[in-house]
Design a protein around this motif. Structure first.
Motif, mmCIF file in Angstrom:
data_model
loop_
_atom_site.group_PDB
_atom_site.id
_atom_site.type_symbol
_atom_site.label_atom_id
_atom_site.label_comp_id
_atom_site.label_asym_id
_atom_site.label_seq_id
_atom_site.Cartn_x
_atom_site.Cartn_y
_atom_site.Cartn_z
ATOM 1 N N TYR B 32 36.582 34.582 48.454
ATOM 2 C CA TYR B 32 37.754 35.463 48.507
ATOM 3 C C TYR B 32 37.241 36.877 48.626
ATOM 4 O O TYR B 32 36.392 37.285 47.831
ATOM 5 N N TYR B 36 40.064 47.099 48.424
ATOM 6 C CA TYR B 36 40.896 47.953 47.595
ATOM 7 C C TYR B 36 40.834 49.378 48.137
ATOM 8 O O TYR B 36 39.796 49.840 48.606
ATOM 9 N N LEU B 46 45.059 46.875 45.740
ATOM 10 C CA LEU B 46 44.732 45.907 46.786
ATOM 11 C C LEU B 46 45.355 46.327 48.109
ATOM 12 O O LEU B 46 46.547 46.625 48.201
ATOM 13 N N ARG B 51 40.214 35.046 53.244
ATOM 14 C CA ARG B 51 39.423 33.903 52.810
ATOM 15 C C ARG B 51 38.539 33.474 53.981
ATOM 16 O O ARG B 51 38.893 33.712 55.130
ATOM 17 N N PHE B 89 36.976 50.148 48.659
ATOM 18 C CA PHE B 89 36.024 49.233 48.038
ATOM 19 C C PHE B 89 36.191 47.836 48.633
ATOM 20 O O PHE B 89 37.303 47.304 48.650
ATOM 21 N N ARG B 93 34.601 37.358 45.373
ATOM 22 C CA ARG B 93 34.565 36.524 44.176
ATOM 23 C C ARG B 93 34.596 35.060 44.601
ATOM 24 O O ARG B 93 34.935 34.730 45.728
ATOM 25 N N ASP B 99 34.795 33.248 36.903
ATOM 26 C CA ASP B 99 34.065 34.244 37.683
ATOM 27 C C ASP B 99 34.864 35.525 37.829
ATOM 28 O O ASP B 99 36.095 35.536 37.735
ATOM 29 N N LYS B 100 34.132 36.599 38.092
ATOM 30 C CA LYS B 100 34.756 37.910 38.191
ATOM 31 C C LYS B 100 34.614 38.456 39.605
ATOM 32 O O LYS B 100 33.778 38.013 40.376
ATOM 33 N N ILE B 101 35.442 39.435 39.906
ATOM 34 C CA ILE B 101 35.310 40.131 41.182
ATOM 35 C C ILE B 101 34.079 41.035 41.145
ATOM 36 O O ILE B 101 33.833 41.725 40.157
ATOM 37 N N PHE B 103 32.477 44.217 43.037
ATOM 38 C CA PHE B 103 32.876 45.306 43.932
ATOM 39 C C PHE B 103 31.665 45.928 44.628
ATOM 40 O O PHE B 103 30.588 46.036 44.035
#
Lengths: 112, 113
Positions: B32, B36, B46, B51, B89, B93, B99-101, B103
């Protein structure tokens, strides 16, 4: 009204002082995050919480602590502020099944 | 392997021109890729996301191009306007619950009037 609010918006403090930055959200999201933004370094994750009882360190947690008082509230504390913690701090939220992070307006912190 | 590398760090484009910001990643588990947009004094918001099952996504003047084999993706802003001046940005992820995004470091875009 804003969905994610941060207080204060600006703060000047002295080295060694303890300060708290607060974040509240009305989006009903489970996940909350604290980021730090510095010029040229982007957004760096300090702490994150997937629910009230689940708090995790991010990539730059040293010198910071957090408290998730309720689903809607997530506070960031600097126990003993130092000048290199001068930065722009953002709180963000997301829902478990969604990917979008919703950011607050930020707190600009200056440590003298 | 968790990094997302973004370039350029800053970009100046004439009004009406095309702004292009590039990002690269290593982790093939990323699935994904959002972008931003952040205006001065505001938090990031956002802008558009993609995807890896598609190679391009367009929303108005904003287009994400995605190259899965090269592990690269880019944001194109067509007919750039002064109101597009902001910091952008890229991020990535996995869809794993914990899990985290991640950047990128951001690109400061300035559109000349």
């Amino acid at each position: 009204d804003a969905d994610v609010t941060q207080t204060p918006r600006n703060r000047i403090t002295k080295t060694g002082k303890r300060i708290m930055l607060e974040c509240s959200q009305t989006k009903g999201h489970d996940r909350m995050y604290w980021y730090r933004q510095d010029p040229g370094l982007g957004l760096r994750l300090i702490y994150y919480s997937f629910d009230v009882k689940d708090i995790n360190k991010g990539e730059i947690s040293d010198g910071y602590s957090v408290s998730r008082q309720a689903q809607a509230k997530f506070s960031l504390s600097l126990e003993s502020a130092i000048p290199n913690q001068t930065a722009l701090y953002f709180c963000a939220t997301s829902q478990d099944i969604q990917e979008t992070q919703y950011f607050g307006p930020g707190t600009r912190l200056l440590v003298l | 392997q968790q990094q997302v590398k973004q370039s350029p760090q800053s970009l100046i484009v004439q009004k009406g021109g095309i702004s292009i910001i590039n990002c690269a990643y290593e982790n093939t588990a990323f699935d994904y890729f959002p972008w931003y947009q952040q205006f001065p004094g505001k938090g990031p918001a956002l802008l558009i996301a993609i995807r890896p099952d598609v190679s391009e996504k367009k929303e108005g003047r904003f287009t994400i191009s995605f190259n899965k084999s090269a592990k690269q993706f880019s944001l194109h802003i067509m007919d750039s306007q002064p109101g597009d001046s902001a910091t952008y940005f890229c991020a990535a992820r996995t869809m794993n619950r914990d899990d985290k995004i991640i950047f990128g470091k951001g690109t400061r875009l300035h559109i000349l009037p």
